[in-house]
Structure formats: structure tokens, C-alpha cells
Motif scaffolding. Sequence first.
Motif, PDB file in Angstrom:
ATOM      1  N   ARG A   1     -12.089  -6.575  17.053  1.00  0.00           N
ATOM      2  CA  ARG A   1     -11.173  -7.466  16.350  1.00  0.00           C
ATOM      3  C   ARG A   1      -9.984  -7.774  17.229  1.00  0.00           C
ATOM      4  NH1 ARG A   1      -7.590  -6.398  10.837  1.00  0.00           N
ATOM      5  NH2 ARG A   1      -6.766  -8.522  10.702  1.00  0.00           N
ATOM      6  N   LYS A   2      -9.710  -9.049  17.412  1.00  0.00           N
ATOM      7  CA  LYS A   2      -8.537  -9.506  18.143  1.00  0.00           C
ATOM      8  C   LYS A   2      -8.035 -10.751  17.425  1.00  0.00           C
ATOM      9  CE  LYS A   2      -6.764 -10.640  22.737  1.00  0.00           C
ATOM     10  NZ  LYS A   2      -7.090 -10.829  24.182  1.00  0.00           N
ATOM     11  N   PRO A   3      -7.032 -10.585  16.547  1.00  0.00           N
ATOM     12  CA  PRO A   3      -6.575 -11.712  15.730  1.00  0.00           C
ATOM     13  C   PRO A   3      -6.350 -12.981  16.567  1.00  0.00           C
ATOM     14  CG  PRO A   3      -5.429  -9.720  15.110  1.00  0.00           C
ATOM     15  CD  PRO A   3      -6.233  -9.387  16.328  1.00  0.00           C
ATOM     16  N   PRO A   4      -6.854 -14.110  16.040  1.00  0.00           N
ATOM     17  CA  PRO A   4      -7.386 -14.337  14.692  1.00  0.00           C
ATOM     18  C   PRO A   4      -8.904 -14.198  14.580  1.00  0.00           C
ATOM     19  CG  PRO A   4      -7.140 -16.445  15.777  1.00  0.00           C
ATOM     20  CD  PRO A   4      -6.682 -15.399  16.769  1.00  0.00           C
ATOM     21  N   VAL A   5      -9.538 -13.436  15.514  1.00  0.00           N
ATOM     22  CA  VAL A   5     -10.998 -13.384  15.543  1.00  0.00           C
ATOM     23  C   VAL A   5     -11.495 -11.991  15.161  1.00  0.00           C
ATOM     24  CG1 VAL A   5     -13.070 -13.744  16.934  1.00  0.00           C
ATOM     25  CG2 VAL A   5     -11.027 -15.125  17.381  1.00  0.00           C
ATOM     26  N   LEU A   6     -12.536 -11.954  14.323  1.00  0.00           N
ATOM     27  CA  LEU A   6     -13.261 -10.730  13.998  1.00  0.00           C
ATOM     28  C   LEU A   6     -14.700 -10.919  14.457  1.00  0.00           C
ATOM     29  CD1 LEU A   6     -13.544  -7.972  12.492  1.00  0.00           C
ATOM     30  CD2 LEU A   6     -14.170  -9.319  10.462  1.00  0.00           C
ATOM     31  N   ALA A   7     -15.209  -9.996  15.264  1.00  0.00           N
ATOM     32  CA  ALA A   7     -16.591 -10.065  15.749  1.00  0.00           C
ATOM     33  C   ALA A   7     -17.419  -9.016  15.020  1.00  0.00           C
ATOM     34  CB  ALA A   7     -16.645  -9.820  17.251  1.00  0.00           C
ATOM     35  N   ILE A   8     -18.506  -9.462  14.411  1.00  0.00           N
ATOM     36  CA  ILE A   8     -19.393  -8.547  13.710  1.00  0.00           C
ATOM     37  C   ILE A   8     -20.833  -8.783  14.160  1.00  0.00           C
ATOM     38  CG2 ILE A   8     -17.903  -8.342  11.685  1.00  0.00           C
ATOM     39  CD1 ILE A   8     -19.693 -10.321  10.260  1.00  0.00           C
ATOM     40  N   ALA A   9     -21.647  -7.754  14.011  1.00  0.00           N
ATOM     41  CA  ALA A   9     -23.056  -7.857  14.385  1.00  0.00           C
ATOM     42  C   ALA A   9     -23.860  -8.446  13.232  1.00  0.00           C
ATOM     43  CB  ALA A   9     -23.601  -6.476  14.744  1.00  0.00           C
ATOM     44  N   ALA A  10     -24.895  -9.194  13.573  1.00  0.00           N
ATOM     45  CA  ALA A  10     -25.796  -9.718  12.552  1.00  0.00           C
ATOM     46  C   ALA A  10     -26.493  -8.565  11.847  1.00  0.00           C
ATOM     47  CB  ALA A  10     -26.823 -10.645  13.199  1.00  0.00           C
ATOM     48  N   VAL A  11     -26.695  -8.714  10.547  1.00  0.00           N
ATOM     49  CA  VAL A  11     -27.450  -7.701   9.808  1.00  0.00           C
ATOM     50  C   VAL A  11     -28.931  -8.075   9.857  1.00  0.00           C
ATOM     51  CG1 VAL A  11     -25.523  -7.149   8.289  1.00  0.00           C
ATOM     52  CG2 VAL A  11     -27.161  -8.895   7.598  1.00  0.00           C
ATOM     53  N   PRO A  12     -29.811  -7.088   9.809  1.00  0.00           N
ATOM     54  CA  PRO A  12     -31.246  -7.395   9.842  1.00  0.00           C
ATOM     55  C   PRO A  12     -31.701  -8.046   8.541  1.00  0.00           C
ATOM     56  CG  PRO A  12     -30.897  -5.050   9.474  1.00  0.00           C
ATOM     57  CD  PRO A  12     -29.548  -5.639   9.767  1.00  0.00           C
ATOM     58  N   GLY A  13     -32.883  -8.634   8.574  1.00  0.00           N
ATOM     59  CA  GLY A  13     -33.446  -9.237   7.377  1.00  0.00           C
ATOM     60  C   GLY A  13     -33.049 -10.686   7.230  1.00  0.00           C
ATOM     61  N   THR A  14     -33.315 -11.226   6.054  1.00  0.00           N
ATOM     62  CA  THR A  14     -32.998 -12.619   5.742  1.00  0.00           C
ATOM     63  C   THR A  14     -32.259 -12.682   4.414  1.00  0.00           C
ATOM     64  OG1 THR A  14     -35.155 -12.888   4.659  1.00  0.00           O
ATOM     65  CG2 THR A  14     -34.993 -13.526   6.986  1.00  0.00           C
ATOM     66  N   ALA A  15     -31.518 -13.759   4.223  1.00  0.00           N
ATOM     67  CA  ALA A  15     -30.778 -13.930   2.976  1.00  0.00           C
ATOM     68  C   ALA A  15     -31.735 -14.092   1.798  1.00  0.00           C
ATOM     69  CB  ALA A  15     -29.859 -15.149   3.074  1.00  0.00           C
ATOM     70  N   LEU A  16     -31.264 -13.676   0.622  1.00  0.00           N
ATOM     71  CA  LEU A  16     -32.074 -13.847  -0.590  1.00  0.00           C
ATOM     72  C   LEU A  16     -32.501 -15.302  -0.768  1.00  0.00           C
ATOM     73  CD1 LEU A  16     -30.337 -11.699  -3.367  1.00  0.00           C
ATOM     74  CD2 LEU A  16     -32.675 -11.418  -2.520  1.00  0.00           C
ATOM     75  N   GLY A  17     -31.711 -16.221  -0.276  1.00  0.00           N
ATOM     76  CA  GLY A  17     -32.039 -17.638  -0.387  1.00  0.00           C
ATOM     77  C   GLY A  17     -30.795 -18.468  -0.182  1.00  0.00           C
ATOM     78  N   VAL A  18     -30.861 -19.730  -0.591  1.00  0.00           N
ATOM     79  CA  VAL A  18     -29.718 -20.633  -0.524  1.00  0.00           C
ATOM     80  C   VAL A  18     -29.606 -21.371  -1.850  1.00  0.00           C
ATOM     81  CG1 VAL A  18     -29.833 -20.915   1.977  1.00  0.00           C
ATOM     82  CG2 VAL A  18     -31.072 -22.509   0.497  1.00  0.00           C
ATOM     83  N   LEU A  19     -28.420 -21.810  -2.174  1.00  0.00           N
ATOM     84  CA  LEU A  19     -28.197 -22.556  -3.400  1.00  0.00           C
ATOM     85  C   LEU A  19     -28.927 -23.891  -3.316  1.00  0.00           C
ATOM     86  CD1 LEU A  19     -26.654 -22.422  -6.088  1.00  0.00           C
ATOM     87  CD2 LEU A  19     -24.763 -23.607  -4.954  1.00  0.00           C
ATOM     88  N   GLY A  20     -29.640 -24.233  -4.372  1.00  0.00           N
ATOM     89  CA  GLY A  20     -30.334 -25.509  -4.417  1.00  0.00           C
ATOM     90  C   GLY A  20     -31.768 -25.473  -3.965  1.00  0.00           C
ATOM     91  N   GLU A  21     -32.247 -24.297  -3.527  1.00  0.00           N
ATOM     92  CA  GLU A  21     -33.637 -24.167  -3.096  1.00  0.00           C
ATOM     93  C   GLU A  21     -34.244 -22.919  -3.723  1.00  0.00           C
ATOM     94  OE1 GLU A  21     -34.033 -24.164   1.125  1.00  0.00           O
ATOM     95  OE2 GLU A  21     -32.782 -25.960   1.409  1.00  0.00           O
ATOM     96  N   PRO A  22     -35.555 -22.928  -3.972  1.00  0.00           N
ATOM     97  CA  PRO A  22     -36.200 -21.723  -4.502  1.00  0.00           C
ATOM     98  C   PRO A  22     -36.020 -20.544  -3.552  1.00  0.00           C
ATOM     99  CG  PRO A  22     -37.665 -23.621  -4.679  1.00  0.00           C
ATOM    100  CD  PRO A  22     -36.508 -24.048  -3.822  1.00  0.00           C
ATOM    101  N   SER A  23     -35.792 -19.373  -4.117  1.00  0.00           N
ATOM    102  CA  SER A  23     -35.634 -18.176  -3.296  1.00  0.00           C
ATOM    103  C   SER A  23     -37.001 -17.671  -2.835  1.00  0.00           C
ATOM    104  CB  SER A  23     -34.937 -17.072  -4.088  1.00  0.00           C
ATOM    105  OG  SER A  23     -35.011 -15.831  -3.418  1.00  0.00           O
TER     106      SER A  23
END
Length: 245
Positions: free
Chosen positions: A52-74
Motif C-alpha cells: 500500500r502506497k497512498p493513494p494506491v492499494l495493491a492486492i492479489a487476485a483471488v482464485p475462482g470466478t465470480a458468482l456471476g454478473v448483474l443482468g446475466e444468468p449465474s
Amino acid sequence: MEEVQVVVAHSERATLRVGDVFLKIDSDQANIDVEVEAMALAPIPTPQILWRKPPVLAIAAVPGTALGVLGEPSPASPAAWAAAGAAIRALHDAPLPPWPGGNLDDITAHLDGECDWLISSGVLPKELVTRNREVAEAALRPWTPVFIHGDLQITHVFVDGDKVTGVIDWSEASQGDALFDLAILTLGHEEHLADVIAGYGADVDLDVIRGWWSLRSLGASRWLVEHGFDPNSPGCEFDVLRSRM
């Protein structure tokens, strides 16, 4: 060479992805402060903070995929949705974070102001706004505060098979209404509410959930319009409001 992907960008914040690293840039460092502390306190999987170095926060991607997106079947299974419900319950059962959330008076005042704007601007018909304001009333009642994520959109919960692998974007975490988290997760995906409740493992007032669906959709629509998003896309906020008629 890794490409730079713009995940989201508007006047308040931007998120960039480079390979497996996300760079979150926020004009208000208080949001990042909350996000960092909330991830440390949450008893469920969260992204690894790289630096973290303001104004930036660096995070690692989490494994897996999102449950879905709004407006589309999960694409996620009922068991994955149930696992999300169980993860939410673990969060709600955890000790409260030290900072408060929104109070009922402020939430009500904001909702009424947004309803006035939706009607006066002609963005939505008066009868649609009025009906959903009536539905939203069910959510406007006292609640026992719990540790909530505060922005538990479907895109913020990641799964691998039937297991939750990570929950992202914690800048709105606070003390709040447990049913708000359940409602935001299932906004536009009502068909998965029963799976989430099964995993959550507690009785849920469905009228309050429906109230939060209407309240969230009414309260967020102006912000979405003014920041280049389209709440009138199929399955999104305006369709959620129409479904209450």
C-alpha cells in the motif's frame, strides 16, 4: 508483457488489473483504510494485500470466478450460492468492526431525495417510483447491527466449484443490517435467494429483503446514470423496480 485492464474507473476511484495484481486508486483514503482493516477482521477468505502506497492499494487476485454478473444468468451451482450464504453468516456472526454504519434517518432521507429526483427528472414514471418506495418501507426499521460487507454484489463473491474462495471490495464494510448483505447479493437474482438462505441457516424476513431490493435500486440509480452506467440494462436496477409492480 502483461496488459493493463481497466476494471472500473470513475471520478471517485479506479481499479486496474495487471496480471494477477489489482491496483485500487481511491481519492478518499478513508475508503482504503476501511478496506484494509475490514479484510484483516473478516473471518472469511479475502484478497492478499501486496503493498500500500497512498493513494494506491495493491492486492492479489483471488482464485475462482465470480458468482456471476448483474443482468446475466449465474453460472454458479445452487451449492455455490449456499456456500456464499454460509460465508455471509460467518461474517455476520463475527465481532463488530469498530466503526458504525449508516443510520436509519440518513438512509431514509437519502432514499426520499433520490425518489424525488427520479420523478422530477423524468427518469422513471412516478407510479413506479411510488410503488417501490412503498416496498422499501419494509427495510426501514430498527435492526441489530452485525459486521456487514456493505457492497456484496454478485461480482464481489468468488467461488471455485462449490467453495467460496474470496470476497473482494470491502471499502463499505461497517456495522449494519444483516438482511442488507443478503439482499445486495441476490439483487436481480431472486431465483437464488432460497439457496443463499439455506446456506445462511437462519429465518429471513422476505419482505425486508424485497424492501432492500427496492431501496438499493432507487437509491443507486442516479449515481449509476451520472457515472456512465446503465441501470436500464436487462436484469439490472430498473428491471428490479419493475418487477415490484
